[in-house]
Write a protein that holds these residues in place. Structure first.
Motif, PDB file in Angstrom:
ATOM      1  N   ALA A 537       0.844  -1.199   0.000  1.00  0.00           N
ATOM      2  CA  ALA A 537       0.000   0.000   0.000  1.00  0.00           C
ATOM      3  C   ALA A 537       0.871   1.239   0.000  1.00  0.00           C
ATOM      4  CB  ALA A 537      -0.921   0.012   1.215  1.00  0.00           C
ATOM      5  N   THR A 538       0.373   2.285  -0.635  1.00  0.00           N
ATOM      6  CA  THR A 538       1.000   3.611  -0.606  1.00  0.00           C
ATOM      7  C   THR A 538      -0.092   4.619  -0.310  1.00  0.00           C
ATOM      8  OG1 THR A 538       2.654   2.977  -2.254  1.00  0.00           O
ATOM      9  CG2 THR A 538       2.304   5.328  -1.899  1.00  0.00           C
ATOM     10  N   ILE A 539       0.069   5.368   0.754  1.00  0.00           N
ATOM     11  CA  ILE A 539      -0.928   6.383   1.087  1.00  0.00           C
ATOM     12  C   ILE A 539      -0.226   7.728   1.222  1.00  0.00           C
ATOM     13  CG2 ILE A 539      -2.560   4.836   2.219  1.00  0.00           C
ATOM     14  CD1 ILE A 539      -1.415   5.563   4.862  1.00  0.00           C
ATOM     15  N   HIS A 540      -0.930   8.776   0.841  1.00  0.00           N
ATOM     16  CA  HIS A 540      -0.387  10.130   0.950  1.00  0.00           C
ATOM     17  C   HIS A 540      -0.817  10.687   2.307  1.00  0.00           C
ATOM     18  CE1 HIS A 540       1.054  10.241  -3.187  1.00  0.00           C
ATOM     19  NE2 HIS A 540      -0.050   9.569  -3.502  1.00  0.00           N
ATOM     20  N   ALA A 541       0.022  10.448   3.295  1.00  0.00           N
ATOM     21  CA  ALA A 541      -0.342  10.786   4.672  1.00  0.00           C
ATOM     22  C   ALA A 541      -0.202  12.273   4.963  1.00  0.00           C
ATOM     23  CB  ALA A 541       0.522   9.980   5.637  1.00  0.00           C
ATOM     24  N   HIS A 542       0.858  12.909   4.422  1.00  0.00           N
ATOM     25  CA  HIS A 542       1.139  14.311   4.723  1.00  0.00           C
ATOM     26  C   HIS A 542       1.756  14.973   3.489  1.00  0.00           C
ATOM     27  CE1 HIS A 542       0.602  13.610   9.086  1.00  0.00           C
ATOM     28  NE2 HIS A 542       1.198  12.460   8.857  1.00  0.00           N
ATOM     29  N   THR A 556      -1.990  -0.127  14.722  1.00  0.00           N
ATOM     30  CA  THR A 556      -2.183   1.308  14.523  1.00  0.00           C
ATOM     31  C   THR A 556      -0.848   2.031  14.415  1.00  0.00           C
ATOM     32  OG1 THR A 556      -4.255   1.248  15.762  1.00  0.00           O
ATOM     33  CG2 THR A 556      -3.245   3.398  15.446  1.00  0.00           C
ATOM     34  N   VAL A 557      -0.713   2.828  13.362  1.00  0.00           N
ATOM     35  CA  VAL A 557       0.474   3.646  13.140  1.00  0.00           C
ATOM     36  C   VAL A 557       0.104   5.112  13.321  1.00  0.00           C
ATOM     37  CG1 VAL A 557       2.098   4.475  11.391  1.00  0.00           C
ATOM     38  CG2 VAL A 557       1.667   2.050  11.614  1.00  0.00           C
ATOM     39  N   ILE A 558       0.988   5.853  13.950  1.00  0.00           N
ATOM     40  CA  ILE A 558       0.820   7.301  14.093  1.00  0.00           C
ATOM     41  C   ILE A 558       1.884   7.981  13.254  1.00  0.00           C
ATOM     42  CG2 ILE A 558       0.771   9.252  15.681  1.00  0.00           C
ATOM     43  CD1 ILE A 558      -0.027   7.395  17.890  1.00  0.00           C
ATOM     44  N   THR A 559       1.465   8.925  12.424  1.00  0.00           N
ATOM     45  CA  THR A 559       2.403   9.665  11.576  1.00  0.00           C
ATOM     46  C   THR A 559       2.362  11.151  11.920  1.00  0.00           C
ATOM     47  OG1 THR A 559       0.736   9.979   9.830  1.00  0.00           O
ATOM     48  CG2 THR A 559       2.148   8.024   9.689  1.00  0.00           C
ATOM     49  N   VAL A 560       3.521  11.814  11.744  1.00  0.00           N
ATOM     50  CA  VAL A 560       3.649  13.247  11.997  1.00  0.00           C
ATOM     51  C   VAL A 560       4.202  13.896  10.747  1.00  0.00           C
ATOM     52  CG1 VAL A 560       4.901  15.005  13.308  1.00  0.00           C
ATOM     53  CG2 VAL A 560       3.966  13.008  14.477  1.00  0.00           C
ATOM     54  N   GLY A 561       3.622  15.029  10.344  1.00  0.00           N
ATOM     55  CA  GLY A 561       4.072  15.683   9.127  1.00  0.00           C
ATOM     56  C   GLY A 561       4.216  17.170   9.251  1.00  0.00           C
ATOM     57  N   GLY A 562       4.819  17.781   8.238  1.00  0.00           N
ATOM     58  CA  GLY A 562       5.037  19.214   8.224  1.00  0.00           C
ATOM     59  C   GLY A 562       3.779  20.016   7.982  1.00  0.00           C
ATOM     60  N   ASP A 563       2.645  19.335   7.725  1.00  0.00           N
ATOM     61  CA  ASP A 563       1.375  20.032   7.554  1.00  0.00           C
ATOM     62  C   ASP A 563       0.677  20.261   8.891  1.00  0.00           C
ATOM     63  OD1 ASP A 563       0.883  17.404   8.069  1.00  0.00           O
ATOM     64  OD2 ASP A 563      -0.352  17.035   6.301  1.00  0.00           O
ATOM     65  N   SER A 564       1.442  20.146   9.980  1.00  0.00           N
ATOM     66  CA  SER A 564       0.932  20.376  11.342  1.00  0.00           C
ATOM     67  C   SER A 564      -0.145  19.378  11.735  1.00  0.00           C
ATOM     68  CB  SER A 564       0.392  21.805  11.493  1.00  0.00           C
ATOM     69  OG  SER A 564       1.428  22.733  11.307  1.00  0.00           O
ATOM     70  N   ALA A 565      -0.125  18.210  11.160  1.00  0.00           N
ATOM     71  CA  ALA A 565      -1.132  17.201  11.489  1.00  0.00           C
ATOM     72  C   ALA A 565      -0.460  15.965  12.067  1.00  0.00           C
ATOM     73  CB  ALA A 565      -1.940  16.830  10.249  1.00  0.00           C
ATOM     74  N   ILE A 566      -1.168  15.333  12.987  1.00  0.00           N
ATOM     75  CA  ILE A 566      -0.791  14.021  13.515  1.00  0.00           C
ATOM     76  C   ILE A 566      -1.935  13.092  13.161  1.00  0.00           C
ATOM     77  CG2 ILE A 566      -0.217  12.699  15.579  1.00  0.00           C
ATOM     78  CD1 ILE A 566       0.549  15.390  16.899  1.00  0.00           C
ATOM     79  N   ARG A 567      -1.634  12.013  12.432  1.00  0.00           N
ATOM     80  CA  ARG A 567      -2.697  11.129  11.966  1.00  0.00           C
ATOM     81  C   ARG A 567      -2.486   9.716  12.496  1.00  0.00           C
ATOM     82  NH1 ARG A 567      -2.137  14.734   7.514  1.00  0.00           N
ATOM     83  NH2 ARG A 567      -4.143  15.663   6.933  1.00  0.00           N
ATOM     84  N   LEU A 568      -3.600   9.032  12.729  1.00  0.00           N
ATOM     85  CA  LEU A 568      -3.580   7.651  13.195  1.00  0.00           C
ATOM     86  C   LEU A 568      -4.204   6.767  12.131  1.00  0.00           C
ATOM     87  CD1 LEU A 568      -4.153   9.691  15.811  1.00  0.00           C
ATOM     88  CD2 LEU A 568      -4.049   7.522  17.028  1.00  0.00           C
ATOM     89  N   TRP A 569      -3.527   5.627  11.811  1.00  0.00           N
ATOM     90  CA  TRP A 569      -3.938   4.751  10.718  1.00  0.00           C
ATOM     91  C   TRP A 569      -4.096   3.320  11.227  1.00  0.00           C
ATOM     92  CZ3 TRP A 569      -4.397   7.468   6.102  1.00  0.00           C
ATOM     93  CH2 TRP A 569      -3.729   8.701   6.033  1.00  0.00           C
ATOM     94  N   ASP A 570      -5.177   2.686  10.813  1.00  0.00           N
ATOM     95  CA  ASP A 570      -5.408   1.278  11.137  1.00  0.00           C
ATOM     96  C   ASP A 570      -4.858   0.425   9.998  1.00  0.00           C
ATOM     97  OD1 ASP A 570      -6.260  -1.215  11.822  1.00  0.00           O
ATOM     98  OD2 ASP A 570      -8.393  -0.728  11.928  1.00  0.00           O
ATOM     99  N   LEU A 571      -3.858  -0.428  10.316  1.00  0.00           N
ATOM    100  CA  LEU A 571      -3.257  -1.292   9.300  1.00  0.00           C
ATOM    101  C   LEU A 571      -3.668  -2.749   9.493  1.00  0.00           C
ATOM    102  CD1 LEU A 571       0.399   0.075   8.974  1.00  0.00           C
ATOM    103  CD2 LEU A 571      -1.690   0.831   7.848  1.00  0.00           C
ATOM    104  N   SER A 572      -4.850  -2.972  10.047  1.00  0.00           N
ATOM    105  CA  SER A 572      -5.329  -4.349  10.203  1.00  0.00           C
ATOM    106  C   SER A 572      -5.360  -5.057   8.860  1.00  0.00           C
ATOM    107  CB  SER A 572      -6.729  -4.356  10.833  1.00  0.00           C
ATOM    108  OG  SER A 572      -6.697  -3.787  12.121  1.00  0.00           O
ATOM    109  N   ASN A 573      -5.760  -4.336   7.836  1.00  0.00           N
ATOM    110  CA  ASN A 573      -5.637  -4.829   6.462  1.00  0.00           C
ATOM    111  C   ASN A 573      -4.517  -4.025   5.810  1.00  0.00           C
ATOM    112  OD1 ASN A 573      -5.778  -5.530   3.793  1.00  0.00           O
ATOM    113  ND2 ASN A 573      -7.999  -5.335   3.624  1.00  0.00           N
ATOM    114  N   PRO A 574      -3.289  -4.573   5.733  1.00  0.00           N
ATOM    115  CA  PRO A 574      -2.135  -3.795   5.266  1.00  0.00           C
ATOM    116  C   PRO A 574      -2.304  -3.227   3.862  1.00  0.00           C
ATOM    117  CG  PRO A 574      -1.439  -5.853   6.273  1.00  0.00           C
ATOM    118  CD  PRO A 574      -2.917  -5.946   6.114  1.00  0.00           C
TER     119      PRO A 574
END
Length: 765
Positions: A537-542, A556-574
């Motif tokens: 999978a490829t997702i545009h997180a930030h 669950t993965v947590i990502t941090v980006g320069g767009d001032s957002a913190i996002r949480l992702w469920d990877l139960s289905n990778p």
């Protein structure tokens, strides 16, 4: 640990600003005015007391208020909420003090009275505060449980002669005060004296021990008669010597009461007496001088309460499992300068005496500006009471002693990682290498292998089995390494990306790798065959990615980006990552860390702050409390429930939790590492400062057993810091100036026989 009191919302008629201070809520009301929680222009929390309009119109009151503000400024800040600002000529007049985060004594004993050492500590603390207040010519006049704050650094006496000067609720007298805690003479004379405060001291101690005032308050009309002619209730419930001290303090005749310094002496041993008059009948009517009083006596030690302990987490995120150093909160006291020295024959102290002496030494260590003396004081305290003095020992010595060991690269060290067994350390560097080190003995790391790359290595990670490592490089490649034998690693495969890898993570639930790339993409790779990676999978997180981390034992993965957002992702289905939560901080985050239980997220931020978030429900993350300088212990309600914030010297580059999740550490771009005790995330206390590197901190991590802290810096080193209390004690004692001398001991503890802090070292004099 008791929670701070609730702050009520502003009322319809309340102002929203006073001078440069923005009002946030109501703390309380008195007969003289309203007390608000506010923020100063830097965002730091303060308490603002605003005088009622009808009192502000009285020129006599303004003059007295002006004198009282001047007197309050002279009271040492450890006794009370220190005055920061005041405008007695303003419209309206106001006073600004430190905001002390903690319940009042009334709230603290609501469910259970104080007993034993806790009650003794409160008695000595208030006696010390009164000694200092009286020595600068001030009479409190309204000492009561509601004016004693049980703050994070111990009890503080507030509102002396200012905030509640007219807080009067009983008839038959015009004397300021609260009837249940007023001395007999307060009902017959308008002349305030220190002896009235001494009576109130006894009444407050009885309340703390019983949860009841010393005289039944009802019916109110007969209360003055009971106070003037009857003995207080419940004296028999106090232990000695406290019972005798309270009995003397509540003598009906003011002249028969001891001074505050004499109270301290009765409870703890000999103490110096202030030069300013303190007994009834020796002062002017207001007992607040218009001229500068004699130099105040430094006073006996004021026991204070639970502080701190270190904890760390890293530049690139990682989670640390299980076990850590367990450190109890420590009760500390304020420093004392003794004028009279009483020499005792050397003898062994009782358990209670050791604990009391350790508290005093710990307090002195926390207040001295001499780092070497602070280390000696902390060592002496730890020798007497290791359980409660460990935080002070770490704070005073870990930053002074050099790193136990360091590993060198030819370029900045970007990340550090550990194998699950904690015996192998991996470092990555801009010198185009990653390296493996044996740290079976963390004090003596041994290089075992070098992993070469064609460009700077920016990330490294090790799988849960400790058999596979992955590295990311600035040439946009990803390398897998078989490290089953760390001394003989082999290249297991290379994968080319379309952007630079910022963070590389092994999926704890399957043979997958998650990559956070500089272009903001989050990639999920199948590594079943390390030689032939495939993209799931490829997702545009930030828009731009900074880092990422798995919540332990979850998908669950947590990502941090320069767009001032913190996002949480469920990877139960990778193959189809699903967004499940989002945090929008007010400041751009740079890094993150997650506690081993997966309940708390920490982010470091571009403005040098750190924020804590509750993520036990990943779909509904919530901000925790806020902390601002100068003391890093005060909640800021400007954001409602707020984000927890600690401000560093420079931009925060790395953040970490210790394995137990009780310690938080952060490194900044000045090379400094700071540690905080977050056992209670609503009452965070600073623990230690390590001047770890000469350049920015890129990463930090605790060893698996929590005994060492590993830091990585732009000065081309990774350093291993031994923070084990026993080791710090032994190493400090082994230095030429590591032991407190008998003279230094008597300076702090004039009534306690000298105990050799380092038994194997001959004391200097």
């Amino acid at each position: 640990m008791t929670s701070p009191p609730a702050v009520a919302p502003l009322g319809v008629g309340d102002p929203i600003a006073i001078g440069p201070y923005t009002l946030r809520g109501r703390i309380g009301a008195g007969g003289m005015g309203m007390v608000y929680l506010a923020t100063d222009p830097t965002g730091a929390p303060v308490a603002v007391k605003v005088i009622r309009p009808e009192m502000a119109e009285d020129p006599t009151f303004r003059n007295r208020f002006r004198r009282e503000v001047a007197a309050a400024r002279r009271v040492p800040r450890f006794c009370t909420a220190a005055v920061r600002d005041a405008d007695p000529d303003g419209h309206p007049p106001y006073l600004v003090t430190d905001y002390v985060s903690g319940p009042t004594l009334s709230q603290a004993v609501r469910h259970q009275p104080l007993t034993g050492a806790d009650l003794d500590q409160l008695a000595i603390t208030i006696a010390t505060a009164l000694t200092m207040i009286h020595s600068v010519g001030v009479v409190h006049r309204d000492l009561k449980p509601g004016n004693v704050l049980m703050g994070p650094t111990g009890a503080r006496v507030i509102d002396f002669g200012i905030a509640t000067a007219h807080d009067m609720t009983v008839i038959h007298t015009q004397q300021a005060g609260t009837p249940e805690y007023m001395a007999p003479e307060a009902f017959t004379t308008g002349t305030p004296s220190p002896a009235m405060d001494i009576w109130a001291w006894g009444a407050v101690l009885l309340f703390a021990a019983t949860r009841h005032p010393p005289f039944p308050p009802e019916p109110a009309a007969t209360l003055p008669h009971r106070i003037c002619h009857q003995q207080p209730d419940h004296l028999h419930r106090l232990h000695e010597p406290l019972r005798s001290a309270v009995t003397a303090a509540m003598a009906k005749t003011p002249a028969a009461r001891p001074t505050a310094a004499e109270l301290y002496q009765q409870l703890t041993g000999p103490a110096p007496i202030p030069s300013t008059p303190t007994r009834s009948g020796t002062t002017a009517t207001s007992w607040i001088p218009d001229t500068q009083p004699p130099h105040p006596w430094p006073g006996p030690p004021a026991p204070v309460a639970p502080p701190l302990l270190p904890r760390p987490r890293a530049r690139r995120p990682r989670t640390i499992a299980i076990a850590a150093v367990t450190v109890a909160a420590v009760a500390v006291a304020a420093t004392v300068v003794a004028v009279t020295l009483i020499r005792h024959p050397t003898r062994t102290l009782t358990a209670d005496q050791r604990i009391t002496a350790a508290r005093t030494l710990t307090a002195a260590a926390s207040t001295t500006t001499d780092p070497a003396l602070a280390a000696r004081l902390a060592v002496a305290a730890w020798h007497l009471d290791p359980t409660n003095s460990t935080p002070a020992l770490i704070s005073a010595t870990a930053g002074r002693l050099p790193a136990t060991a360091e590993t060198a690269h030819a370029g900045p060290v970007t990340t550090v990682a550990l194998t699950p067994d904690g015996q192998t350390l991996a470092t990555s560097s801009k010198d185009h290498t990653a390296r493996l080190w044996s740290i079976r003995d963390p004090d003596h790391p041994v290089p075992v292998a070098t992993l070469p790359h064609a460009a700077a290595v920016t990330a490294i990670s090790i799988n849960a089995a400790g058999t596979l490592a992955t590295t990311g490089s600035e040439d946009q490649t990803l390398h897998l390494w078989n490290i089953h034998d760390p001394a003989a690693p082999t290249d297991a495969g290379t994968y080319t990306l379309t952007a630079r890898p910022i963070a590389v993570l092994f999926d704890p639930t399957g043979p997958r790798l998650v990559v956070s790339a500089s272009n903001g993409q989050l990639l999920v790779l199948d590594i079943t065959d390390p030689a032939h990676l495939t993209t799931l999978a490829t997702i545009h997180a930030h828009t731009t990615a900074f880092t990422a981390a798995f919540i332990p034992h979850t998908n669950t993965v947590i990502t941090v980006g320069g767009d001032s957002a913190i996002r949480l992702w469920d990877l139960s289905n990778p193959a189809t990552p699903t967004p499940i939560g989002r945090i929008t901080p007010t400041v751009i985050p740079t890094n993150l860390a997650i506690t081993a239980d997966g309940r708390t997220l920490a982010t470091s931020n571009f403005d040098g702050t750190m924020s804590l978030w509750d993520i036990h429900d990943p779909a509904n993350p919530a901000a925790l409390t806020t902390l601002h300088p100068p003391d890093n212990t005060t909640p800021d309600i400007t954001q409602g429930t707020g984000s927890f914030t600690i401000r560093l010297q420079g931009m925060a580059d790395a953040v970490a939790f210790n394995p137990a999740g009780t310690l938080l550490s952060a490194g900044d771009d000045t090379g400094t590492v700071r540690l905080w005790n977050i056992t209670n995330p609503h009452n965070v206390t600073p623990s230690a400062t390590l001047h770890a590197h000469t350049a920015a901190i890129e990463d930090l991590i605790f060893t698996r057993d929590g005994t060492h802290l590993i830091t990585a810096g732009d000065d081309s080193t990774a350093r291993i810091w031994n923070i084990t209390p026993e080791s710090l004690y032994q190493r400090t004692c082994a230095t030429p100036t590591g032991q407190l001398t008998p003279d230094e001991w008597r300076h702090i503890l004039p009534h306690t026989p000298y105990q050799t802090p380092c038994p194997t070292v001959s004391p200097r004099n």
